[in-house]
Design a protein around this motif. Sequence first.
Motif, PDB file in Angstrom:
ATOM      1  N   ILE A  95       0.863  -1.177   0.000  1.00  0.00           N
ATOM      2  CA  ILE A  95       0.000   0.000   0.000  1.00  0.00           C
ATOM      3  C   ILE A  95       0.897   1.224   0.000  1.00  0.00           C
ATOM      4  CG2 ILE A  95      -1.723   1.336   1.283  1.00  0.00           C
ATOM      5  CD1 ILE A  95      -1.475  -2.435   1.644  1.00  0.00           C
ATOM      6  N   LEU A  96       0.905   1.940  -1.110  1.00  0.00           N
ATOM      7  CA  LEU A  96       1.718   3.155  -1.237  1.00  0.00           C
ATOM      8  C   LEU A  96       0.853   4.336  -0.830  1.00  0.00           C
ATOM      9  CD1 LEU A  96       3.576   2.438  -4.600  1.00  0.00           C
ATOM     10  CD2 LEU A  96       4.181   1.767  -2.276  1.00  0.00           C
ATOM     11  N   VAL A  97       1.168   4.905   0.329  1.00  0.00           N
ATOM     12  CA  VAL A  97       0.349   5.976   0.900  1.00  0.00           C
ATOM     13  C   VAL A  97       0.944   7.335   0.542  1.00  0.00           C
ATOM     14  CG1 VAL A  97      -0.733   6.873   2.993  1.00  0.00           C
ATOM     15  CG2 VAL A  97      -0.189   4.427   2.827  1.00  0.00           C
ATOM     16  N   PHE A  98       0.159   8.148  -0.140  1.00  0.00           N
ATOM     17  CA  PHE A  98       0.586   9.496  -0.503  1.00  0.00           C
ATOM     18  C   PHE A  98      -0.497  10.481  -0.099  1.00  0.00           C
ATOM     19  CE2 PHE A  98       3.743   7.233  -2.727  1.00  0.00           C
ATOM     20  CZ  PHE A  98       4.767   8.127  -3.046  1.00  0.00           C
ATOM     21  N   SER A  99      -0.092  11.542   0.580  1.00  0.00           N
ATOM     22  CA  SER A  99      -1.032  12.560   1.030  1.00  0.00           C
ATOM     23  C   SER A  99      -1.409  13.478  -0.133  1.00  0.00           C
ATOM     24  CB  SER A  99      -0.392  13.376   2.151  1.00  0.00           C
ATOM     25  OG  SER A  99      -1.186  14.497   2.453  1.00  0.00           O
ATOM     26  N   VAL A 100      -2.664  13.947  -0.146  1.00  0.00           N
ATOM     27  CA  VAL A 100      -3.064  14.897  -1.174  1.00  0.00           C
ATOM     28  C   VAL A 100      -2.576  16.298  -0.827  1.00  0.00           C
ATOM     29  CG1 VAL A 100      -5.074  13.572  -1.900  1.00  0.00           C
ATOM     30  CG2 VAL A 100      -5.331  15.313  -0.115  1.00  0.00           C
ATOM     31  N   THR A 101      -2.136  16.486   0.412  1.00  0.00           N
ATOM     32  CA  THR A 101      -1.574  17.763   0.845  1.00  0.00           C
ATOM     33  C   THR A 101      -0.780  17.520   2.121  1.00  0.00           C
ATOM     34  OG1 THR A 101      -2.093  20.045   1.465  1.00  0.00           O
ATOM     35  CG2 THR A 101      -3.650  18.368   2.176  1.00  0.00           C
ATOM     36  N   GLU A 102       0.224  18.353   2.373  1.00  0.00           N
ATOM     37  CA  GLU A 102       1.062  18.226   3.577  1.00  0.00           C
ATOM     38  C   GLU A 102       1.641  16.831   3.753  1.00  0.00           C
ATOM     39  OE1 GLU A 102      -1.024  19.454   7.083  1.00  0.00           O
ATOM     40  OE2 GLU A 102      -1.680  21.306   6.201  1.00  0.00           O
ATOM     41  N   PRO A 103       2.648  16.371   3.060  1.00  0.00           N
ATOM     42  CA  PRO A 103       3.356  17.059   1.984  1.00  0.00           C
ATOM     43  C   PRO A 103       2.611  16.909   0.646  1.00  0.00           C
ATOM     44  CG  PRO A 103       4.352  14.928   2.382  1.00  0.00           C
ATOM     45  CD  PRO A 103       3.270  15.090   3.411  1.00  0.00           C
ATOM     46  N   THR A 104       2.864  17.829  -0.265  1.00  0.00           N
ATOM     47  CA  THR A 104       2.217  17.804  -1.575  1.00  0.00           C
ATOM     48  C   THR A 104       2.608  16.544  -2.335  1.00  0.00           C
ATOM     49  OG1 THR A 104       2.277  20.212  -1.656  1.00  0.00           O
ATOM     50  CG2 THR A 104       1.936  19.069  -3.736  1.00  0.00           C
ATOM     51  N   LEU A 105       1.635  15.996  -3.030  1.00  0.00           N
ATOM     52  CA  LEU A 105       1.825  14.739  -3.753  1.00  0.00           C
ATOM     53  C   LEU A 105       2.955  14.850  -4.789  1.00  0.00           C
ATOM     54  CD1 LEU A 105      -1.374  12.812  -4.733  1.00  0.00           C
ATOM     55  CD2 LEU A 105       0.827  12.273  -5.709  1.00  0.00           C
ATOM     56  N   ASN A 106       3.896  13.922  -4.719  1.00  0.00           N
ATOM     57  CA  ASN A 106       5.072  13.932  -5.596  1.00  0.00           C
ATOM     58  C   ASN A 106       4.999  12.723  -6.530  1.00  0.00           C
ATOM     59  OD1 ASN A 106       7.675  13.494  -6.680  1.00  0.00           O
ATOM     60  ND2 ASN A 106       8.657  14.485  -4.935  1.00  0.00           N
ATOM     61  N   LEU A 107       4.664  12.955  -7.806  1.00  0.00           N
ATOM     62  CA  LEU A 107       4.479  11.844  -8.741  1.00  0.00           C
ATOM     63  C   LEU A 107       5.787  11.147  -9.077  1.00  0.00           C
ATOM     64  CD1 LEU A 107       1.818  13.187 -11.272  1.00  0.00           C
ATOM     65  CD2 LEU A 107       1.486  11.790  -9.234  1.00  0.00           C
ATOM     66  N   GLN A 108       6.912  11.876  -9.048  1.00  0.00           N
ATOM     67  CA  GLN A 108       8.196  11.234  -9.318  1.00  0.00           C
ATOM     68  C   GLN A 108       8.515  10.215  -8.227  1.00  0.00           C
ATOM     69  OE1 GLN A 108      11.832  13.406  -8.734  1.00  0.00           O
ATOM     70  NE2 GLN A 108      12.829  12.444 -10.478  1.00  0.00           N
ATOM     71  N   LEU A 109       8.272  10.594  -6.962  1.00  0.00           N
ATOM     72  CA  LEU A 109       8.521   9.668  -5.859  1.00  0.00           C
ATOM     73  C   LEU A 109       7.560   8.482  -5.925  1.00  0.00           C
ATOM     74  CD1 LEU A 109      10.234   9.170  -3.328  1.00  0.00           C
ATOM     75  CD2 LEU A 109       8.468  10.342  -2.005  1.00  0.00           C
ATOM     76  N   LEU A 110       6.317   8.748  -6.303  1.00  0.00           N
ATOM     77  CA  LEU A 110       5.342   7.667  -6.454  1.00  0.00           C
ATOM     78  C   LEU A 110       5.842   6.662  -7.496  1.00  0.00           C
ATOM     79  CD1 LEU A 110       2.653   6.232  -6.156  1.00  0.00           C
ATOM     80  CD2 LEU A 110       1.585   7.992  -7.556  1.00  0.00           C
ATOM     81  N   ASP A 111       6.348   7.154  -8.633  1.00  0.00           N
ATOM     82  CA  ASP A 111       6.865   6.253  -9.665  1.00  0.00           C
ATOM     83  C   ASP A 111       8.080   5.472  -9.172  1.00  0.00           C
ATOM     84  OD1 ASP A 111       4.980   6.666 -11.615  1.00  0.00           O
ATOM     85  OD2 ASP A 111       6.038   8.342 -12.545  1.00  0.00           O
ATOM     86  N   LYS A 112       8.899   6.108  -8.332  1.00  0.00           N
ATOM     87  CA  LYS A 112      10.077   5.423  -7.794  1.00  0.00           C
ATOM     88  C   LYS A 112       9.648   4.266  -6.890  1.00  0.00           C
ATOM     89  CE  LYS A 112      14.265   7.524  -7.290  1.00  0.00           C
ATOM     90  NZ  LYS A 112      15.375   8.312  -6.689  1.00  0.00           N
ATOM     91  N   PHE A 113       8.652   4.505  -6.045  1.00  0.00           N
ATOM     92  CA  PHE A 113       8.114   3.431  -5.204  1.00  0.00           C
ATOM     93  C   PHE A 113       7.555   2.307  -6.068  1.00  0.00           C
ATOM     94  CE2 PHE A 113       8.085   6.440  -1.619  1.00  0.00           C
ATOM     95  CZ  PHE A 113       8.420   5.613  -0.573  1.00  0.00           C
ATOM     96  N   ALA A 294       1.513   8.179 -20.333  1.00  0.00           N
ATOM     97  CA  ALA A 294       1.590   9.514 -19.747  1.00  0.00           C
ATOM     98  C   ALA A 294       2.999  10.086 -19.900  1.00  0.00           C
ATOM     99  CB  ALA A 294       1.204   9.465 -18.276  1.00  0.00           C
ATOM    100  N   GLU A 295       3.060  11.340 -20.315  1.00  0.00           N
ATOM    101  CA  GLU A 295       4.358  11.995 -20.513  1.00  0.00           C
ATOM    102  C   GLU A 295       5.168  12.016 -19.225  1.00  0.00           C
ATOM    103  OE1 GLU A 295       7.302  15.030 -20.338  1.00  0.00           O
ATOM    104  OE2 GLU A 295       5.365  15.224 -19.318  1.00  0.00           O
ATOM    105  N   SER A 296       4.492  12.211 -18.079  1.00  0.00           N
ATOM    106  CA  SER A 296       5.198  12.265 -16.793  1.00  0.00           C
ATOM    107  C   SER A 296       5.845  10.918 -16.463  1.00  0.00           C
ATOM    108  CB  SER A 296       4.242  12.668 -15.665  1.00  0.00           C
ATOM    109  OG  SER A 296       3.227  11.688 -15.478  1.00  0.00           O
ATOM    110  N   ARG A 297       5.151   9.841 -16.770  1.00  0.00           N
ATOM    111  CA  ARG A 297       5.699   8.502 -16.495  1.00  0.00           C
ATOM    112  C   ARG A 297       6.954   8.263 -17.334  1.00  0.00           C
ATOM    113  NH1 ARG A 297       4.647   4.381 -12.989  1.00  0.00           N
ATOM    114  NH2 ARG A 297       4.149   2.842 -14.582  1.00  0.00           N
ATOM    115  N   HIS A 298       6.908   8.633 -18.612  1.00  0.00           N
ATOM    116  CA  HIS A 298       8.069   8.431 -19.464  1.00  0.00           C
ATOM    117  C   HIS A 298       9.221   9.343 -19.035  1.00  0.00           C
ATOM    118  CE1 HIS A 298      10.585   8.806 -23.170  1.00  0.00           C
ATOM    119  NE2 HIS A 298      10.431   7.496 -23.116  1.00  0.00           N
ATOM    120  N   ARG A 299       8.894  10.570 -18.640  1.00  0.00           N
ATOM    121  CA  ARG A 299       9.932  11.502 -18.184  1.00  0.00           C
ATOM    122  C   ARG A 299      10.641  10.958 -16.945  1.00  0.00           C
ATOM    123  NH1 ARG A 299       6.917  15.492 -17.395  1.00  0.00           N
ATOM    124  NH2 ARG A 299       6.807  15.584 -15.127  1.00  0.00           N
TER     125      ARG A 299
END
Length: 315
Positions: A95-113, A294-299
């Motif tokens: 279960i990859l838990v990411f907050s929608v705020t505090e801290p702001t959601l980081n898609l690069q870190l999500l992809d790393k996980f 998604a362009e972000s995923r490829h980036r």
Amino acid sequence: MMSNSVKNLKTGSPSGRIVKALSGYYYVLPDGADPHGATVQCRARGVFKKKGINPLVGDEVLYSLTENGEGTVEEILPRSSELIRPPVSNVDLAILVFSVTEPTLNLQLLDKFLVHIEHAGIEPLLCLSKRDLEAEGDETEEARKATEDVRRIYGAIGYEVYGTSSRRGEGVEALHERLRGHIAVFAGQSGVGKSSLLNAIVPGLALETNEISNRLGRGKHTTRHVELIEVGGAYVADTPGFSQLDFTELGIEDLGYCFKEMRELAPSCKFRACTHVHEPGCAVLAAVEDGGVAESRHRHYVQFLTEMKEKKRRY
């Protein structure tokens, strides 16, 4: 999935699961026992060390009892998965838990996980926490967009996305039902509400937010160890190792496989060893162009690839 009781018909040895490892001892919960009941404190047979095998928390084992009421781990049954950091086996849900705020959601870190979880062969599930802040209007425009991006990008790839609020109880029961019967790891940035979420799932746990960490050996004055906590029909393991994601266990050629949409497209690439960066006839690049990837995923994929190549050159 958590297995049923296993018996060795030849030896009649009792079976169980290692739920904690500490100072050379392995604490085995006998199969069929109350999850909150007594464990058997075991040592491992010397033959494991000679073979370079280490029993891990999560292992299903056969054990024998000694005269003093302790035990010996005799055999480790086949593992369905194995993580190096933290050292735990048979995890089948992350279960990859990411907050929608505090801290702001980081898609690069999500992809790393996600890369690490895919490489380990474990099913990932995305959980967006602190939804109460979003509902109360404390969410920034940036965080709102990131939330929409997660549902649009990752839902389309096939990842399950859950939204939860520990404070309001929103989405908690649905997540608990999804956990039942699994051995899971909760991972994510510090401060995203992992401990609060566990408390909301099992109110009887009654642990303070930082007390879970202390119980699992991550407090300032405790010895670090790995332990499985029973949370109403599921087991959850601590994940201190996921705070350092450096790709050391991943080969450059494995990276594309860990992006599931690229894994599915790769057989259509013109070249067999396509890196999905610059090659002609690349199905992944074509899909990025037409919006299928998604362009972000490829980036992020290209960023990770560059990071891995630089590390390889350094060493």
